[in-house]
Motif scaffolding. Structure first.
Motif, PDB file in Angstrom:
ATOM      1  N   ARG A 175      -7.896  -2.137   0.739  1.00  0.00           N
ATOM      2  CA  ARG A 175      -7.178  -3.400   0.614  1.00  0.00           C
ATOM      3  C   ARG A 175      -5.830  -3.202  -0.085  1.00  0.00           C
ATOM      4  O   ARG A 175      -5.716  -2.406  -1.021  1.00  0.00           O
ATOM      5  N   PRO A 176      -4.837  -3.940   0.358  1.00  0.00           N
ATOM      6  CA  PRO A 176      -3.545  -3.871  -0.323  1.00  0.00           C
ATOM      7  C   PRO A 176      -3.603  -4.564  -1.676  1.00  0.00           C
ATOM      8  O   PRO A 176      -4.467  -5.421  -1.910  1.00  0.00           O
ATOM      9  N   ASP A 177      -2.708  -4.198  -2.564  1.00  0.00           N
ATOM     10  CA  ASP A 177      -2.490  -5.004  -3.761  1.00  0.00           C
ATOM     11  C   ASP A 177      -1.761  -6.268  -3.331  1.00  0.00           C
ATOM     12  O   ASP A 177      -0.812  -6.218  -2.533  1.00  0.00           O
ATOM     13  N   LEU A 178      -2.185  -7.402  -3.868  1.00  0.00           N
ATOM     14  CA  LEU A 178      -1.590  -8.685  -3.516  1.00  0.00           C
ATOM     15  C   LEU A 178      -1.066  -9.390  -4.760  1.00  0.00           C
ATOM     16  O   LEU A 178      -1.671  -9.318  -5.823  1.00  0.00           O
ATOM     17  N   ASP A 179       0.048 -10.070  -4.600  1.00  0.00           N
ATOM     18  CA  ASP A 179       0.588 -10.941  -5.641  1.00  0.00           C
ATOM     19  C   ASP A 179       0.846 -12.284  -4.977  1.00  0.00           C
ATOM     20  O   ASP A 179       1.660 -12.378  -4.054  1.00  0.00           O
ATOM     21  N   ILE A 180       0.134 -13.322  -5.426  1.00  0.00           N
ATOM     22  CA  ILE A 180       0.240 -14.645  -4.816  1.00  0.00           C
ATOM     23  C   ILE A 180       1.095 -15.521  -5.714  1.00  0.00           C
ATOM     24  O   ILE A 180       0.774 -15.735  -6.883  1.00  0.00           O
ATOM     25  N   THR A 196      -2.007   7.857  -3.441  1.00  0.00           N
ATOM     26  CA  THR A 196      -3.425   7.594  -3.670  1.00  0.00           C
ATOM     27  C   THR A 196      -3.959   6.504  -2.745  1.00  0.00           C
ATOM     28  O   THR A 196      -5.159   6.262  -2.708  1.00  0.00           O
ATOM     29  N   ARG A 197      -3.061   5.862  -2.011  1.00  0.00           N
ATOM     30  CA  ARG A 197      -3.480   4.799  -1.101  1.00  0.00           C
ATOM     31  C   ARG A 197      -2.507   4.736   0.067  1.00  0.00           C
ATOM     32  O   ARG A 197      -1.288   4.718  -0.143  1.00  0.00           O
ATOM     33  N   VAL A 198      -3.008   4.731   1.299  1.00  0.00           N
ATOM     34  CA  VAL A 198      -2.175   4.642   2.494  1.00  0.00           C
ATOM     35  C   VAL A 198      -2.864   3.744   3.516  1.00  0.00           C
ATOM     36  O   VAL A 198      -4.045   3.406   3.377  1.00  0.00           O
ATOM     37  N   LEU A 199      -2.125   3.392   4.543  1.00  0.00           N
ATOM     38  CA  LEU A 199      -2.668   2.613   5.656  1.00  0.00           C
ATOM     39  C   LEU A 199      -2.846   3.545   6.848  1.00  0.00           C
ATOM     40  O   LEU A 199      -1.933   4.298   7.187  1.00  0.00           O
ATOM     41  N   GLY A 200      -4.044   3.513   7.460  1.00  0.00           N
ATOM     42  CA  GLY A 200      -4.305   4.355   8.618  1.00  0.00           C
ATOM     43  C   GLY A 200      -5.097   5.601   8.305  1.00  0.00           C
ATOM     44  O   GLY A 200      -5.255   6.474   9.157  1.00  0.00           O
ATOM     45  N   ILE A 213       0.875  -1.164   0.000  1.00  0.00           N
ATOM     46  CA  ILE A 213       0.000   0.000   0.000  1.00  0.00           C
ATOM     47  C   ILE A 213       0.923   1.227   0.000  1.00  0.00           C
ATOM     48  O   ILE A 213       1.759   1.380   0.885  1.00  0.00           O
ATOM     49  N   GLY A 214       0.793   2.087  -0.995  1.00  0.00           N
ATOM     50  CA  GLY A 214       1.613   3.290  -1.040  1.00  0.00           C
ATOM     51  C   GLY A 214       2.791   3.148  -1.996  1.00  0.00           C
ATOM     52  O   GLY A 214       2.716   2.427  -2.991  1.00  0.00           O
TER      53      GLY A 214
END
Length: 243
Positions: A168-173, A158-162, A111-112
């Motif tokens: 939701r975070p971007d995820l790569d599995i 454009t995206r932060v935590l808190g 995120i961020g």
């Protein structure tokens, strides 16, 4: 099994608002960088709360994409709870970039504008995409990605935590890491001065986590300008495929 090395330093600023987490619990590795937004009072506290939440709660359930989202939601909730009672933290927030790995899978979350670089056989395989106004200009073809660190809007996220809402975070599995895979998790104060080309050049002759970090940090200090940002990085090297 991973070997790893990390740095978290003030740089040219009076205070360090970065935090890191690098540990293993219940068969799961966690490598993460949290960068409190310097323009907002209390953001260093926000980054520490995020890192502390990882240490306290990782391993409470088996690793999965949903478990990672819940872990970051918990960090977000912990930050916003503290903000309720601290007037000087009204706008405090943090970035997050992390790698979670066990013997079956690897999950990259961010995120961020803190980043996760993934290398295999010494070559860059992937890098997270910043959540910033500058990144939008990259996607529109207005600037080259290599110029992100110099863009006037690079630190406008454009995206932060808190913040007011959990995003939701971007995820790569991915599958479990292969022997020799290397992850570099770092704040923008690090990647602004250490190019991807130099990272690859370093990995072509150095596979030891301590040696990689020492070489990259030296390059940062050679390139950094007076008053440069806090900088943090975790170098994680997969030594075996059996964690």
């Amino acid at each position: 099994m991973f070997s790893y090395s990390f740095v978290c330093k003030t740089g040219g600023r009076p205070h360090n608002q970065d935090s890191i987490a690098a540990f293993m619990r219940e068969g799961c590795y966690c490598f993460a960088v949290c960068d409190g937004l310097g323009a907002y009072s209390g953001s260093g506290t926000a980054s520490r709360i995020c890192a502390d939440t990882l240490r306290q709660e990782l391993g409470n359930e088996p690793l999965s994409p949903d478990a990672v989202v819940r872990l970051l939601q918990s960090a977000h909730n912990a930050i916003t709870e503290v903000k309720r009672f601290a007037e000087d933290m009204e706008s405090a927030c943090t970035t997050f970039a992390g790698v979670f790995a066990d013997g079956e899978q690897t999950i990259i979350a961010h995120i961020g504008d803190s980043r996760v670089y993934r290398f295999s056989d010494g070559k860059l395989v992937s890098c997270t995409s910043d959540h910033s106004l500058a990144q939008i200009d990259v996607e529109r073809g207005k600037i080259d990605r290599k110029d992100l660190g110099k863009h006037k809007d690079q630190n406008k996220l454009t995206r932060v935590l808190g913040g007011k809402f959990f995003i939701r975070p971007d995820l790569d599995i991915l599958p479990a890491p292969r022997k020799g895979d290397i992850f570099i998790i770092c704040s923008d104060g690090f990647w602004e001065y250490v190019s991807e080309e130099f990272m690859e050049q370093t990995l072509s002759c150095e596979q030891n986590a301590d040696g990689i970090l020492r070489t990259l940090e030296n390059r940062l200090l050679e390139e950094a300008v007076p008053g440069h940002d806090n900088y943090s990085a975790v170098i994680a090297v997969a030594e075996t495929e059996d964690l």
